[in-house]
Design an enzyme around this catalytic site. Structure first.
Site, PDB file in Angstrom:
ATOM      1  N   ARG A  21       0.846  -1.228   0.037  1.00  0.00           N
ATOM      2  CA  ARG A  21      -0.029   0.134   0.181  1.00  0.00           C
ATOM      3  C   ARG A  21       1.072   1.210  -0.074  1.00  0.00           C
ATOM      4  O   ARG A  21       1.601   1.426   0.930  1.00  0.00           O
ATOM      5  CB  ARG A  21      -1.001   0.086   1.015  1.00  0.00           C
ATOM      6  CG  ARG A  21      -1.846  -1.082   1.375  1.00  0.00           C
ATOM      7  CD  ARG A  21      -2.748  -1.145   2.371  1.00  0.00           C
ATOM      8  NE  ARG A  21      -3.373  -2.347   2.625  1.00  0.00           N
ATOM      9  CZ  ARG A  21      -4.696  -2.379   2.581  1.00  0.00           C
ATOM     10  NH1 ARG A  21      -5.488  -1.556   2.056  1.00  0.00           N
ATOM     11  NH2 ARG A  21      -5.281  -3.779   2.608  1.00  0.00           N
ATOM     12  N   SER A 136     -22.582 -13.750  12.266  1.00  0.00           N
ATOM     13  CA  SER A 136     -22.097 -12.637  11.478  1.00  0.00           C
ATOM     14  C   SER A 136     -21.739 -13.031  10.096  1.00  0.00           C
ATOM     15  O   SER A 136     -21.596 -13.925   9.748  1.00  0.00           O
ATOM     16  CB  SER A 136     -20.687 -12.417  12.122  1.00  0.00           C
ATOM     17  OG  SER A 136     -19.875 -11.219  11.418  1.00  0.00           O
ATOM     18  N   SER A 188     -18.865  -2.125   1.302  1.00  0.00           N
ATOM     19  CA  SER A 188     -18.230  -1.178   0.885  1.00  0.00           C
ATOM     20  C   SER A 188     -17.401  -1.636  -0.383  1.00  0.00           C
ATOM     21  O   SER A 188     -17.099  -0.803  -1.445  1.00  0.00           O
ATOM     22  CB  SER A 188     -17.274  -0.920   1.694  1.00  0.00           C
ATOM     23  OG  SER A 188     -16.265  -1.773   2.113  1.00  0.00           O
ATOM     24  N   HIS A 216     -21.793   2.996   5.265  1.00  0.00           N
ATOM     25  CA  HIS A 216     -21.794   3.485   3.935  1.00  0.00           C
ATOM     26  C   HIS A 216     -23.299   3.824   3.252  1.00  0.00           C
ATOM     27  O   HIS A 216     -23.538   4.188   2.111  1.00  0.00           O
ATOM     28  CB  HIS A 216     -21.215   2.244   2.845  1.00  0.00           C
ATOM     29  CG  HIS A 216     -19.831   2.113   3.120  1.00  0.00           C
ATOM     30  ND1 HIS A 216     -18.848   2.770   2.771  1.00  0.00           N
ATOM     31  CD2 HIS A 216     -19.375   1.070   3.914  1.00  0.00           C
ATOM     32  CE1 HIS A 216     -17.568   2.248   3.003  1.00  0.00           C
ATOM     33  NE2 HIS A 216     -17.855   1.453   3.693  1.00  0.00           N
ATOM     34  N   LYS A 247     -17.837   9.731   6.629  1.00  0.00           N
ATOM     35  CA  LYS A 247     -18.241   9.270   4.957  1.00  0.00           C
ATOM     36  C   LYS A 247     -19.257  10.451   4.361  1.00  0.00           C
ATOM     37  O   LYS A 247     -18.882  11.584   4.341  1.00  0.00           O
ATOM     38  CB  LYS A 247     -18.669   7.868   4.930  1.00  0.00           C
ATOM     39  CG  LYS A 247     -17.556   7.060   5.362  1.00  0.00           C
ATOM     40  CD  LYS A 247     -17.853   5.622   5.055  1.00  0.00           C
ATOM     41  CE  LYS A 247     -16.729   4.640   5.098  1.00  0.00           C
ATOM     42  NZ  LYS A 247     -15.828   4.721   6.419  1.00  0.00           N
ATOM     43  N   THR A 277      -9.783   9.418  24.603  1.00  0.00           N
ATOM     44  CA  THR A 277     -10.244  10.820  24.467  1.00  0.00           C
ATOM     45  C   THR A 277     -11.284  11.069  23.682  1.00  0.00           C
ATOM     46  O   THR A 277     -11.342  10.325  22.640  1.00  0.00           O
ATOM     47  CB  THR A 277      -8.915  11.471  23.909  1.00  0.00           C
ATOM     48  OG1 THR A 277      -7.863  11.357  24.844  1.00  0.00           O
ATOM     49  CG2 THR A 277      -8.993  13.006  23.803  1.00  0.00           C
ATOM     50  N   THR A 362      -8.092  -6.916   1.242  1.00  0.00           N
ATOM     51  CA  THR A 362      -9.453  -6.300   1.107  1.00  0.00           C
ATOM     52  C   THR A 362     -10.392  -6.854   0.123  1.00  0.00           C
ATOM     53  O   THR A 362     -11.710  -7.154   0.729  1.00  0.00           O
ATOM     54  CB  THR A 362      -9.114  -4.842   0.603  1.00  0.00           C
ATOM     55  OG1 THR A 362      -8.145  -4.284   1.609  1.00  0.00           O
ATOM     56  CG2 THR A 362     -10.338  -3.832   0.853  1.00  0.00           C
TER      57      THR A 362
END
Length: 403
Positions: A21, A136, A188, A216, A247, A277, A362
């Site tokens: 990448r 799932s 996606s 998305h 997005k 935070t 991916t």
């Protein structure tokens, strides 16, 4: 152990496979999206971005920018720490109220990112629900997978968007056993849409909580921008709706919306929320302005859908192979990691078009692709230039036109 050689070899392995990448050095142009300056040498040049997840260009919207600047001047840059230690900034409160209303739920909770909202919420729920079984979808996002892993709960993976296989798995467990059904609305990489109504039917039949990832889809679909579930009039049947502010809403952050008690439970037990935070107030103010605008404005959504259809039509006419998705995501198939990287390099170098290659892990090997996401602010000229550039690159690299 030769640590240095280990890291070097691992990097060399992914480079040789064509899936290393490289992050382009880009500077988006405020109020001039989809243009950005590309920094690769001493002379930055303007390029057109075709793969941003700022789907509606709300990251450049005047009201969003104004809200962020005004909040920064009023309360400063940061949140000061966790909400547990430093308190909840009033902008957080306003944003959570707005998100709850967006999805017609009792309450909402914001997180530092969409990844964290998935991982932290799912982990907390599946850990503490007694003997919970998680169901799932096989194409679920890495953040969902990580949340399930962290919970160490028993899991069942059902075939992608397959109610029949899900029913088969659910039927193996007693109705009284705790169950958590997790799926996305828009996926996606393939741009396909889940059968939400069928999944809700099964959840009700087998007494399962439902957790839908709408990252998305929020801002993009539904009369208020509440996502696919809102468009399909299924929001009231879903236990938890998860979304992102990074997005279509154009900022950054994640959230869940649900019943008041479930939200309070996650707030009280999710370590990914408690010990990090909190969102800067200026970011919350910008997200608040974006949601408020998109709840009443249809202009951005309508123009966006028009441009998506234009791109799909012109790709079809040009013979460029793509997956004809029912959503705004357009995967253009290359099917080879090296060619995919070369294609994006040529588009950027010769045509000033930025698209990021999508390779394994991916997507599965052999399905490498370019992922095009048209926005409302891409012009007809930009669309024509994209199609012409793709045809040139396809010919130069001898990429297969066959679908």
């Amino acid at each position: 152990m030769d640590y240095a050689n280990f890291f070097k070899q691992k990097l060399q392995d992914i480079k040789s496979e064509g899936r290393y990448r490289i992050f382009a050095d880009l500077e988006r142009c405020a109020k001039d999206f989809p243009y950005a300056f590309y920094y690769n040498d001493s002379n930055p040049r303007k390029v057109v971005i075709w793969c941003a997840n700022d789907y509606l260009a709300m990251g450049q919207h005047e009201q969003v920018l104004k809200a962020m600047v005004e909040a920064t001047i009023r309360v400063g840059a940061g949140a000061g720490g966790t909400r547990n230690i430093s308190g909840t900034n009033h902008y957080h409160v306003l944003l959570e109220r707005e998100i709850a209303d967006l999805h017609d739920k009792e309450s909402a909770l914001i997180f530092s990112s969409g990844y964290v909202s998935n991982e932290a919420s799912i982990s907390a729920l599946a850990t503490h629900l007694p003997e919970c079984v998680v169901f799932s979808d096989s194409h679920n996002h890495a953040s969902i997978i990580q949340g399930i892993r962290n919970s160490r709960a028993q899991k069942e993976i059902f075939h992608h968007n397959d109610p029949k296989h899900l029913k088969e798995l659910l039927s193996r467990y007693p109705k009284e056993r705790a169950k958590l059904l997790i799926f996305e609305s828009v996926y996606s990489m393939d741009g396909d849409i889940a059968p939400i109504e069928a999944f809700c039917d099964l959840a009700e039949e087998y007494n399962a909580l439902t957790f839908i990832d709408e990252v998305h889809a929020v801002g993009m679909y539904g009369h208020k921008g509440g996502g696919i579930a809102q468009r399909d009039q299924q929001s009231h049947r879903l236990s938890i709706i998860e979304g992102t502010l990074g997005k279509a809403f154009g900022v950054v952050g994640g959230y869940i919306a649900s019943s008041a008690d479930l939200i309070d439970f996650v707030r009280s037990f999710a370590s990914g929320f408690i010990f990090t935070t909190s969102m800067p107030p200026a970011v919350a103010a910008a997200a608040l302005a974006s949601i408020q605008h998109l709840k009443v404005s249809q202009v951005e959504r309508q123009k966006h859908q028009e441009n998506v259809e234009k791109v799909k039509k012109k790709l079809l006419q040009a013979g460029i192979p793509f997956i004809p998705t029912p959503s705004h995501i357009i995967p253009i198939l290359v099917r080879n990691a090296h060619q995919c990287k070369l294609a994006t390099d040529l588009l950027l170098k010769n045509h000033n078009i930025y698209v990021q290659p999508i390779n394994y892990p991916t997507v599965p090997r052999g399905t490498e692709r370019l992922r095009i996401t048209p926005s409302p602010v891409h012009t007809d000229q930009m669309i024509d230039e994209l199609i012409d550039a793709l045809k040139t690159v396809w010919n130069d690299l001898y990429i297969d036109y066959a679908a």
